[in-house]
Design a protein around this motif. Structure first.
Motif: not given
Length: 595
Positions: A544-549, A556-557, A569-580
């Motif tokens: 998907s191109h939607r984060v909600s999915s 998540i990749i 995971t969602h939490e790990e990627l949010m913590a990285k403060e990157g593209a996701y």
């Protein structure tokens, strides 16, 4: 004729039709040739009897001579009538064998082509347009049928007539026979010359016909776009232009074809003149009777029609050769999607993708570069990215629509190339980004992946896809017949029906390729909640191109330009403060603004 060798297997398959057709052709022509001899006997009888009849003028014996003469003529006439009737009967048998055989071959050839089309990889369909594929299975097969049916029938007729007629002519007078056959070499040379032109023009016509089929197919498939941009008139002009090219090429071929009939007629007329002139000299020399001259003239005209048909037959054979050559081009293409070990067993669902690089063979575009992904059986993964990042390519590789350029993909520890292709795909539920629905009922579209599916399974699948209430609003409900490509439904309804079709067959691996892009946020949340239950116990890949999915997934990749830029995971990627995180916050703001 090399291209037409492909049909030899069908001639062998229907050999009894061919053998009986050949036999019936020979017999029917035998009953057509024998009357010429009867005419010769009748005319010679008339010549001999008239003198005898007048010799007994004034005597009672004249009546006896007349009765014998009249009975003999009646007998000869009856024999000719019987022969004509028998000829007609066997001509009926000829058509019931050779023409019936051609219809069987046409049926088998179309099935062979259609079956072969379905074995070819996705890359084949990216390189060839639909109109050309349709032209080869319809127009080209039709041209080939003319060869295996009428052309073959007329060809056998020519051969059998030629053998019988020439045989009888030689038995009567060899010298006159050679004079009658004198124009034949000139005819053969002319046919060879004309056929060289015919085959070239036939190939051009068939290629142009494919262009017309493609143009029409695209115009009607995109009729809504055509009307929306008010392009009906330019489209008609473009179609007329293509049709004019086809017309001009067809007329050129007709001009060439028209050379045959007058050419054969002239040569037949020349043969008749030679028969009368040379035959007259033979009669004067006492080596022939007038009845023999009449017999020879009848033989000449018996040869005329097959010779005229030879022109038509040769033209049809050349057209068939051109068409079969086009058919063979695709039949000779073999799929490279083959199984090395033919593994066929229930799938658990573990997926391992190791350092995969993929370049599309038709365009040369590199869609993935050093892509790796590891999913345990029953886990779910979300692949996110912008348009052109390579997300859908991952789905195509997992379904083995293509093979990787580099690297390997494993399912349950076995390389994808080792699995039986049908067994693998049969256990994968795939919802493509470009939804395609068949012109059939909603029920049959849902049960497309498993035709023996119960009505309860169909209903449950539509409920899980949040489509059940929409279906029940239709007058025909599940029996509602969809228009072409599902035009009856809205974009969101088509996507939900595509989801229902995928989950209805209870796949071990579920691949959702951007399948919620056409639904609103409320419907998306409803479907996602339903999918959470459906995805339990089966491996799921949500593209998907939607984060909600992504909230459905265990991991998540993030893809960009075919490269993995983030994963976790969602939490790990949010913590990285990157593209996701950037994408997540941007889409969250958009949803709040829209609400």
């Amino acid at each position: 004729m090399k291209a037409l060798k492909h049909l030899n297997k069908y001639f062998f398959q229907y050999k009894w039709y061919l053998i009986l057709g050949t036999l019936f052709t020979f017999i029917s022509n035998l009953f057509g040739v024998v009357p010429a001899q009867i005419v010769r006997y009748a005319l010679d009888l008339v010549k001999e009897t008239i003198s005898l009849y007048f010799l007994y003028d004034g005597f009672g014996a004249q009546t006896v001579v007349y009765e014998i003469f009249a009975f003999s003529i009646l007998l000869y006439g009856s024999l000719i009538l019987i022969m004509a009737l028998l000829k007609g009967i066997f001509l009926f048998f000829v058509r019931q064998t050779l023409i019936v055989m051609s219809r069987h071959i046409e049926y088998d050839l179309k099935n062979e082509i259609y079956h072969h089309y379905q074995t070819l990889p996705l890359s084949f369909y990216r390189k060839n347009n639909t109109g050309d594929l349709m032209a080869r299975i319809s127009e080209d097969v039709g041209k080939v049928r003319m060869y295996v049916g009428p052309s073959l029938m007329y060809g056998l007729n020519l051969i059998s007539v030629f053998i019988l007629v020439v045989g009888y002519m030689l038995s009567v007078n060899a010298k006159l026979t050679w004079y009658v056959l004198l124009p034949v070499p000139f005819l053969s040379g002319s046919i060879y010359f004309v056929n060289t032109i015919i085959i070239r023009k036939s190939e051009e016509i068939q290629a142009n016909l494919s262009k017309i089929s493609t143009f029409v197919q695209e115009a009607f498939s995109g009729i809504r776009v055509l009307k929306a941009f008010v392009q009906e008139e330019p489209s008609t002009v473009a179609f007329t232009k293509q049709s004019n090219i086809y017309r001009e090429k067809s007329l050129d071929l007709v001009k060439v074809d028209s050379l045959f009939t007058p050419l054969v007629s002239i040569l037949a007329g020349l043969s008749s003149v030679l028969v009368v002139y040379i035959g007259g000299q033979e009669v004067m020399a006492g080596r022939l009777t007038p009845g023999s001259i009449t017999e020879f003239i009848m033989y000449v005209y018996m040869l005329t029609w097959p010779m005229i048909a030879l022109g038509w037959t040769t033209s049809q054979i050349q057209r068939a050769a051109a068409s079969q050559q086009r058919i063979n081009e695709f039949l000779n293409i073999k799929t490279d999607i083959v199984s090395t070990k033919d593994i066929s067993q229930p799938i658990e669902g573990a997926i391992d993708i190791n350092h995969v690089r993929f370049v599309y063979p038709d365009s040369g575009i590199e869609a993935l570069h050093d892509f790796s992904m590891h999913v345990k059986a029953g886990e779910s993964v979300a692949i996110l990215g912008t348009t052109g990042s390579g997300k859908s390519t991952v789905a195509n590789l997992l379904c083995r629509m293509y093979d990787t350029t580099e690297g390997q993909i494993k399912v349950d520890g076995f390389e994808l190339k080792e699995w039986n292709v049908q067994s693998l795909r049969g256990q994968i539920g795939y919802v493509p980004q470009d939804v395609f629905l068949f012109s059939d009922s909603i029920k049959n579209n849902v049960r497309f992946g498993s035709l023996d599916m119960s009505d309860e399974q169909v209903i449950q699948a539509t409920k899980d896809a949040d489509l059940y209430n929409n279906i029940m609003d239709f007058p025909e409900q599940f029996d509602t017949v969809l228009g072409e490509r599902g035009v009856t439904l809205s974009g969101g309804q088509k996507q939900r029906l595509s989801i229902a079709r995928a989950i209805a067959k209870s796949p071990k691996i579920l691949i959702l390729d951007d399948c919620l892009s056409a639904v609103d946020t409320k419907t998306e949340h409803q479907i996602l909640n339903n999918l959470q239950e459906i995805m339990k116990g089966r491996t799921s890949v949500v593209i998907s191109h939607r984060v909600s999915s992504a909230k459905l997934a265990d991991k998540i990749i993030m893809l960009d330009g075919g490269h993995v830029i983030e994963q976790g995971t969602h939490e790990e990627l949010m913590a990285k403060e990157g593209a996701y995180k950037e994408l997540f916050e941007k889409q969250l703001q958009t949803e709040e603004t829209n609400s």
